[in-house]
Design a protein around this motif. Structure first.
Motif, PDB file in Angstrom:
ATOM      1  N   ILE A 157      -2.789   2.892 -19.444  1.00  0.00           N
ATOM      2  CA  ILE A 157      -1.410   3.238 -19.754  1.00  0.00           C
ATOM      3  C   ILE A 157      -0.951   2.567 -21.041  1.00  0.00           C
ATOM      4  O   ILE A 157      -0.364   3.201 -21.923  1.00  0.00           O
ATOM      5  CB  ILE A 157      -0.486   2.854 -18.583  1.00  0.00           C
ATOM      6  N   LEU A 158      -1.229   1.275 -21.159  1.00  0.00           N
ATOM      7  CA  LEU A 158      -0.812   0.540 -22.360  1.00  0.00           C
ATOM      8  C   LEU A 158      -1.488   1.100 -23.604  1.00  0.00           C
ATOM      9  O   LEU A 158      -0.873   1.186 -24.669  1.00  0.00           O
ATOM     10  CB  LEU A 158      -1.115  -0.953 -22.191  1.00  0.00           C
ATOM     11  N   SER A 159      -2.752   1.484 -23.463  1.00  0.00           N
ATOM     12  CA  SER A 159      -3.484   2.086 -24.577  1.00  0.00           C
ATOM     13  C   SER A 159      -2.865   3.421 -24.976  1.00  0.00           C
ATOM     14  O   SER A 159      -2.699   3.719 -26.172  1.00  0.00           O
ATOM     15  CB  SER A 159      -4.953   2.276 -24.192  1.00  0.00           C
ATOM     16  N   MET A 160      -2.506   4.238 -23.985  1.00  0.00           N
ATOM     17  CA  MET A 160      -1.907   5.538 -24.258  1.00  0.00           C
ATOM     18  C   MET A 160      -0.544   5.396 -24.937  1.00  0.00           C
ATOM     19  O   MET A 160      -0.196   6.172 -25.838  1.00  0.00           O
ATOM     20  CB  MET A 160      -1.782   6.336 -22.961  1.00  0.00           C
ATOM     21  N   LEU A 161       0.222   4.411 -24.514  1.00  0.00           N
ATOM     22  CA  LEU A 161       1.520   4.167 -25.145  1.00  0.00           C
ATOM     23  C   LEU A 161       1.345   3.714 -26.593  1.00  0.00           C
ATOM     24  O   LEU A 161       2.060   4.170 -27.493  1.00  0.00           O
ATOM     25  CB  LEU A 161       2.299   3.111 -24.359  1.00  0.00           C
ATOM     26  N   LYS A 162       0.399   2.835 -26.802  1.00  0.00           N
ATOM     27  CA  LYS A 162       0.158   2.320 -28.154  1.00  0.00           C
ATOM     28  C   LYS A 162      -0.243   3.446 -29.100  1.00  0.00           C
ATOM     29  O   LYS A 162       0.181   3.488 -30.261  1.00  0.00           O
ATOM     30  CB  LYS A 162      -0.927   1.247 -28.112  1.00  0.00           C
ATOM     31  N   GLU A 163      -1.051   4.374 -28.605  1.00  0.00           N
ATOM     32  CA  GLU A 163      -1.555   5.470 -29.432  1.00  0.00           C
ATOM     33  C   GLU A 163      -0.571   6.644 -29.526  1.00  0.00           C
ATOM     34  O   GLU A 163      -0.775   7.559 -30.324  1.00  0.00           O
ATOM     35  CB  GLU A 163      -2.882   5.973 -28.863  1.00  0.00           C
ATOM     36  N   GLY A 164       0.486   6.619 -28.708  1.00  0.00           N
ATOM     37  CA  GLY A 164       1.448   7.709 -28.728  1.00  0.00           C
ATOM     38  C   GLY A 164       1.056   8.903 -27.889  1.00  0.00           C
ATOM     39  O   GLY A 164       1.691   9.957 -27.959  1.00  0.00           O
ATOM     40  N   ARG A 165       0.018   8.752 -27.034  1.00  0.00           N
ATOM     41  CA  ARG A 165      -0.380   9.835 -26.130  1.00  0.00           C
ATOM     42  C   ARG A 165       0.509   9.849 -24.883  1.00  0.00           C
ATOM     43  O   ARG A 165       0.470  10.777 -24.094  1.00  0.00           O
ATOM     44  CB  ARG A 165      -1.855   9.699 -25.754  1.00  0.00           C
ATOM     45  N   GLY A 166       1.260   8.791 -24.703  1.00  0.00           N
ATOM     46  CA  GLY A 166       2.286   8.686 -23.683  1.00  0.00           C
ATOM     47  C   GLY A 166       3.486   8.019 -24.331  1.00  0.00           C
ATOM     48  O   GLY A 166       3.345   7.331 -25.343  1.00  0.00           O
ATOM     49  N   HIS A 167       4.677   8.228 -23.755  1.00  0.00           N
ATOM     50  CA  HIS A 167       5.882   7.713 -24.395  1.00  0.00           C
ATOM     51  C   HIS A 167       6.689   6.753 -23.527  1.00  0.00           C
ATOM     52  O   HIS A 167       7.358   5.862 -24.053  1.00  0.00           O
ATOM     53  CB  HIS A 167       6.782   8.875 -24.816  1.00  0.00           C
ATOM     54  N   VAL A 168       6.649   6.947 -22.210  1.00  0.00           N
ATOM     55  CA  VAL A 168       7.522   6.196 -21.312  1.00  0.00           C
ATOM     56  C   VAL A 168       6.728   5.722 -20.102  1.00  0.00           C
ATOM     57  O   VAL A 168       5.934   6.482 -19.533  1.00  0.00           O
ATOM     58  CB  VAL A 168       8.705   7.076 -20.845  1.00  0.00           C
ATOM     59  N   PHE A 169       6.960   4.458 -19.698  1.00  0.00           N
ATOM     60  CA  PHE A 169       6.317   3.935 -18.489  1.00  0.00           C
ATOM     61  C   PHE A 169       7.298   3.053 -17.736  1.00  0.00           C
ATOM     62  O   PHE A 169       7.905   2.134 -18.300  1.00  0.00           O
ATOM     63  CB  PHE A 169       5.064   3.138 -18.835  1.00  0.00           C
ATOM     64  N   ARG A 204       3.313  -7.898 -25.178  1.00  0.00           N
ATOM     65  CA  ARG A 204       3.828  -6.547 -24.951  1.00  0.00           C
ATOM     66  C   ARG A 204       5.087  -6.292 -25.771  1.00  0.00           C
ATOM     67  O   ARG A 204       5.315  -5.179 -26.243  1.00  0.00           O
ATOM     68  CB  ARG A 204       4.108  -6.328 -23.466  1.00  0.00           C
ATOM     69  N   GLU A 205       5.914  -7.316 -25.928  1.00  0.00           N
ATOM     70  CA  GLU A 205       7.136  -7.144 -26.705  1.00  0.00           C
ATOM     71  C   GLU A 205       6.835  -6.785 -28.154  1.00  0.00           C
ATOM     72  O   GLU A 205       7.626  -6.113 -28.816  1.00  0.00           O
ATOM     73  CB  GLU A 205       7.993  -8.407 -26.637  1.00  0.00           C
ATOM     74  N   GLY A 206       5.692  -7.230 -28.640  1.00  0.00           N
ATOM     75  CA  GLY A 206       5.289  -6.891 -29.998  1.00  0.00           C
ATOM     76  C   GLY A 206       4.704  -5.497 -30.120  1.00  0.00           C
ATOM     77  O   GLY A 206       4.695  -4.919 -31.215  1.00  0.00           O
ATOM     78  N   MET A 207       4.233  -4.953 -29.008  1.00  0.00           N
ATOM     79  CA  MET A 207       3.554  -3.651 -29.026  1.00  0.00           C
ATOM     80  C   MET A 207       4.445  -2.487 -28.634  1.00  0.00           C
ATOM     81  O   MET A 207       4.230  -1.356 -29.075  1.00  0.00           O
ATOM     82  CB  MET A 207       2.341  -3.691 -28.076  1.00  0.00           C
ATOM     83  N   PHE A 208       5.461  -2.767 -27.795  1.00  0.00           N
ATOM     84  CA  PHE A 208       6.268  -1.688 -27.231  1.00  0.00           C
ATOM     85  C   PHE A 208       7.755  -1.998 -27.372  1.00  0.00           C
ATOM     86  O   PHE A 208       8.149  -3.091 -27.773  1.00  0.00           O
ATOM     87  CB  PHE A 208       5.918  -1.479 -25.753  1.00  0.00           C
ATOM     88  N   ILE A 209       8.573  -1.011 -27.003  1.00  0.00           N
ATOM     89  CA  ILE A 209      10.021  -1.180 -26.971  1.00  0.00           C
ATOM     90  C   ILE A 209      10.443  -1.272 -25.509  1.00  0.00           C
ATOM     91  O   ILE A 209      10.060  -0.433 -24.691  1.00  0.00           O
ATOM     92  CB  ILE A 209      10.731   0.013 -27.640  1.00  0.00           C
ATOM     93  N   TYR A 210      11.212  -2.296 -25.173  1.00  0.00           N
ATOM     94  CA  TYR A 210      11.674  -2.488 -23.796  1.00  0.00           C
ATOM     95  C   TYR A 210      13.060  -1.881 -23.589  1.00  0.00           C
ATOM     96  O   TYR A 210      13.896  -1.889 -24.494  1.00  0.00           O
ATOM     97  CB  TYR A 210      11.729  -3.975 -23.452  1.00  0.00           C
ATOM     98  N   SER A 211      13.282  -1.370 -22.390  1.00  0.00           N
ATOM     99  CA  SER A 211      14.621  -0.892 -22.035  1.00  0.00           C
ATOM    100  C   SER A 211      15.601  -2.061 -22.068  1.00  0.00           C
ATOM    101  O   SER A 211      15.228  -3.218 -21.836  1.00  0.00           O
ATOM    102  CB  SER A 211      14.604  -0.244 -20.650  1.00  0.00           C
TER     103      SER A 211
END
Length: 248
Positions: free
Chosen positions: A75-87, A96-103
């Motif tokens: 899941i984290l890999s897919m989010l990083k690559e843009g193959r997924g958008h929301v988890f 994770r805070e450096g890799m993704f955007i938190y709600s």
């Protein structure tokens, strides 16, 4: 062809693609957070997704919930690559805070608790109770729960368990007295096991769980989902969802 005509032609092709971009919500192979669409049961994050999508019915099109259940690393890999958008259902850490955007708001909380035999009389109030009585505590290898309790001074920990069936079998026998995990998982798993086990009431720590977004999520979509989450809090809809799974 003039520059203006070229730009207009480019936009005529690119805008429908942008407008039609599929926004993918991902699901984890973790019950009761998620179940497959073929199951008669609905998970906590399944309901959260449903309610978010309902709030977005007139705002964001092309929401797609991927019904396949993925391991968290995938899941984290897919989010990083843009193959997924929301988890839904992510813990928070610096990496994770450096890799993704938190709600902005958490979508639920989990508490670390222990399972024990139904006949167990001693209810520990703190982690130090395990230490003072020289009790070995079990935990699932590699989980954040295991990593947290492993840091506690002088704790005797067996975190070699890689399946809950294995852990519950030993918990029901004589090799293990307590098993440490979060309440969302243990409440469900202990009930499903059919073994004479119970979840004890002490909450050793409580941590928020969040929705995380791929940094490749369109800003307009991100803003719309954030507004939806805020409305679910304001209407107390999300709190009613928590109570179904966490007995809060």
């Amino acid at each position: 062809m003039s520059k203006i005509v070229y730009i207009l032609c480019f936009l005529s092709f690119s805008l429908p693609v942008m407008a039609g971009q599929k926004i993918v919500f991902l699901k984890q192979n973790s019950k009761p957070k998620y179940f497959t669409d073929k199951s008669e049961q609905v998970g906590l994050c399944d309901e959260i997704y449903f309610n978010i999508k309902k709030e977005l019915s007139e705002g964001v099109e092309n929401i797609h919930i991927d019904e396949k259940l993925y391991p968290i690393k995938r899941i984290l890999s897919m989010l990083k690559e843009g193959r997924g958008h929301v988890f839904c259902g992510a813990g928070r850490n610096e990496k994770r805070e450096g890799m993704f955007i938190y709600s902005k708001l958490p979508v639920y909380h989990v508490s670390n608790v222990v399972a024990a035999k139904s006949s167990e009389k001693f209810i520990p109030k703190t982690v130090r109770d395990f230490v003072s009585r020289d009790i070995i505590v079990g935990a699932y290898h590699g989980t954040t729960s295991a990593k947290y309790i492993k840091k506690q001074k002088d704790i005797r920990l067996n975190d070699n368990f890689t399946s809950f069936n294995q852990a519950f079998k030993e918990l029901n026998g004589t090799n293990l007295r307590y098993f440490y995990y979060h309440d969302l998982g243990l409440n469900y798993l202990v009930k499903e096991s059919g073994l004479p086990l119970k979840v004890l009431p002490t909450k050793f720590r409580t941590v928020p769980q969040w929705i995380i977004y791929s940094k490749k999520t369109p800003p307009r979509v991100h803003a719309a989902i954030e507004s939806a989450i805020q409305r679910l809090h304001d209407k107390r809809i999300i709190h009613k969802t928590w109570k179904k799974y966490l007995n809060k």
